[in-house]
Enzyme design. Structure first.
Site, PDB file in Angstrom:
ATOM      1  N   ASP A  15       0.855  -1.186   0.000  1.00  0.00           N
ATOM      2  CA  ASP A  15       0.000   0.000   0.000  1.00  0.00           C
ATOM      3  C   ASP A  15       0.892   1.237   0.000  1.00  0.00           C
ATOM      4  O   ASP A  15       1.717   1.420   0.900  1.00  0.00           O
ATOM      5  CB  ASP A  15      -0.884  -0.014   1.249  1.00  0.00           C
ATOM      6  CG  ASP A  15      -2.029   0.983   1.169  1.00  0.00           C
ATOM      7  OD1 ASP A  15      -1.953   1.902   0.334  1.00  0.00           O
ATOM      8  OD2 ASP A  15      -2.998   0.848   1.942  1.00  0.00           O
ATOM      9  N   ASP A 104      -3.599   2.524  -5.676  1.00  0.00           N
ATOM     10  CA  ASP A 104      -2.423   2.783  -4.853  1.00  0.00           C
ATOM     11  C   ASP A 104      -2.004   1.557  -4.047  1.00  0.00           C
ATOM     12  O   ASP A 104      -1.299   1.686  -3.039  1.00  0.00           O
ATOM     13  CB  ASP A 104      -2.689   3.949  -3.897  1.00  0.00           C
ATOM     14  CG  ASP A 104      -3.890   3.687  -2.990  1.00  0.00           C
ATOM     15  OD1 ASP A 104      -4.570   2.657  -3.175  1.00  0.00           O
ATOM     16  OD2 ASP A 104      -4.159   4.509  -2.092  1.00  0.00           O
ATOM     17  N   GLU A 105      -2.427   0.387  -4.483  1.00  0.00           N
ATOM     18  CA  GLU A 105      -2.113  -0.828  -3.733  1.00  0.00           C
ATOM     19  C   GLU A 105      -1.983  -2.017  -4.680  1.00  0.00           C
ATOM     20  O   GLU A 105      -2.444  -1.973  -5.828  1.00  0.00           O
ATOM     21  CB  GLU A 105      -3.194  -1.113  -2.685  1.00  0.00           C
ATOM     22  CG  GLU A 105      -4.570  -1.335  -3.281  1.00  0.00           C
ATOM     23  CD  GLU A 105      -5.641  -1.586  -2.230  1.00  0.00           C
ATOM     24  OE1 GLU A 105      -5.305  -1.987  -1.098  1.00  0.00           O
ATOM     25  OE2 GLU A 105      -6.831  -1.397  -2.547  1.00  0.00           O
TER      26      GLU A 105
END
Length: 407
Positions: A15, A104-105
């Site tokens: 993350d 975003d992960e």
């Protein structure tokens, strides 16, 4: 371990910490250590310095300014964030081909890779250090026996932590966690659960699956399984995305049909160009708008046959927009999404005859080729022409505010 004994599953979750804000702080050293927000109207991303003042994603900027008067607020840049995401996930891909990425992960399937990587916790720490050294961004890493546990592990040690929740620790850790730590429990679901006096994951276990399904539909069964530490979802590289969306906040809230139609066409055109590049057609179009005062409304509609034609999809999207925009109130944000994809484009273009379809196919292919070579801004077409002179342009097209990355 014998050859026929099943291996314990290991999933790694990566993350990127405060993604958009971290990129801005990396690019401008003057912002490091300061509260930073990326967003317009509402927060899209905020630094941990801003979070100390109570700022959070989705919070209205007017409220964030009151809570943190010295905050730095930036519009953000889609192309820059996308480049950083690609660099980060390319490093993740060196660990395993079974990689699933999002905004975003990322989830990585590491089951059975101990012979290659050695101690997986140590390998996770090296990945974290490599991303920080080569990309410049901080990432938090979690490991667990499934996707959910890996994500819970990473969320529990943000920012820039590493944790492995092992199988024998699950019953000691999971029940005591706040219920909003459970993937699938957002702010709205957490509020509904609070009305039922459900504060922890252990509290949620009191409810039979039938009750949760009545309360939350399909998500109710997922909550029933996840609060017990079970998650069978595979980690798989998605050649076909689940959806592709584009959205922006207007530079100035507007109720002008011309401006709104022009922006809708531009957003849709960008999304459709992306799916054509993947060789996809779509059946389902979604549109959402944020009124200045009344909040968000959204709707989706599906076509009988899939298409990758801008004109067909805009006609459907515009119909959705007209059904949504019924109040005499300015809009703050506008977004649209495409989903329900297929690789088979046969039968596309339900509003046109076959001859017209062939001509449009050639037109779109030509436009895509020109834009690929000279940038999207090299051709401005359709209702988005109305935006010329109103919005700044660069090679990537009109400069939008807090645009979304592809989802």
């Amino acid at each position: 371990m014998s050859a026929d004994q099943p291996r314990d599953r290991v999933v790694l979750h990566v993350d990127i910490d405060a993604f958009f804000a971290s990129v801005e702080q990396l690019q401008d050293p003057r912002l490091r250590g300061r509260p930073v927000i990326v967003g317009n109207g509402v927060i899209a991303s905020c630094s941990y310095e801003a979070r100390k003042f109570g700022c959070y994603a989705g919070q209205p900027l007017s409220e964030a300014r009151r809570m943190c008067p010295k905050v730095v607020i930036l519009d953000g840049c889609e192309a820059v964030y996308a480049a950083f995401a690609r660099r980060t996930f390319a490093l993740c891909a060196e660990l395993t081909p079974n990689l699933e990425t999002f905004l975003d992960e990322a989830f990585l399937e590491l089951t059975g890779t101990e012979l290659l990587h050695g101690d997986l916790l140590a390998r996770a720490r090296r990945l974290q250090e490599t991303v920080r050294h080569e990309v410049g961004l901080p990432v938090t890493v979690g490991l667990g026996g499934n996707r959910m546990l890996a994500k819970i592990a990473s969320k529990s040690v943000k920012p820039y932590g590493v944790r492995w929740i092992r199988a024998h620790e699950v019953e000691d850790i999971l029940p005591a966690l706040p219920v909003d730590r459970l993937p699938g429990v957002g702010r709205r679901t957490a509020l509904e659960l609070a009305k039922l006096n459900v504060c922890t994951i252990g509290d949620l276990r009191r409810f039979p699956v039938e009750v949760l399904e009545r309360l939350f539909g399909v998500n109710g069964r997922a909550l029933f399984e996840r609060c017990r530490g079970r998650d069978t979802r595979a980690v798989a590289t998605r050649e076909i995305p689940g959806s592709v969306s584009r959205e922006t906040a207007f530079h100035t809230p507007t109720a002008s049909p011309r401006d709104i139609d022009g922006m809708l066409y531009y957003l849709l055109e960008r999304a459709v160009r992306h799916i054509r590049g993947l060789g996809l057609s779509t059946r389902t179009v979604s549109v959402w708008i944020d009124y200045v005062d009344s909040g968000r409304v959204a709707a989706s509609r599906s076509l009988r046959t899939p298409t990758d034609h801008d004109a067909v999809l805009f006609e459907r999207a515009r119909g959705i927009l007209q059904a949504l925009h019924t109040r005499r109130e300015a809009l703050r944000r506008l977004g649209m999404g495409l989903s329900n994809f297929t690789l088979d484009a046969a039968g596309q273009g339900e509003l046109f005859h076959a001859g017209s379809d062939a001509r449009r196919e050639r037109l779109y292919k030509g436009l895509d080729g020109v834009r690929e070579r000279f940038g999207h801004a090299s051709v401005v077409a359709g209702p988005s022409v109305r935006l010329m002179g109103q919005l700044e342009q660069d090679r990537n097209g009109f400069v939008l505010r807090t645009p979304s990355l592809t989802k």
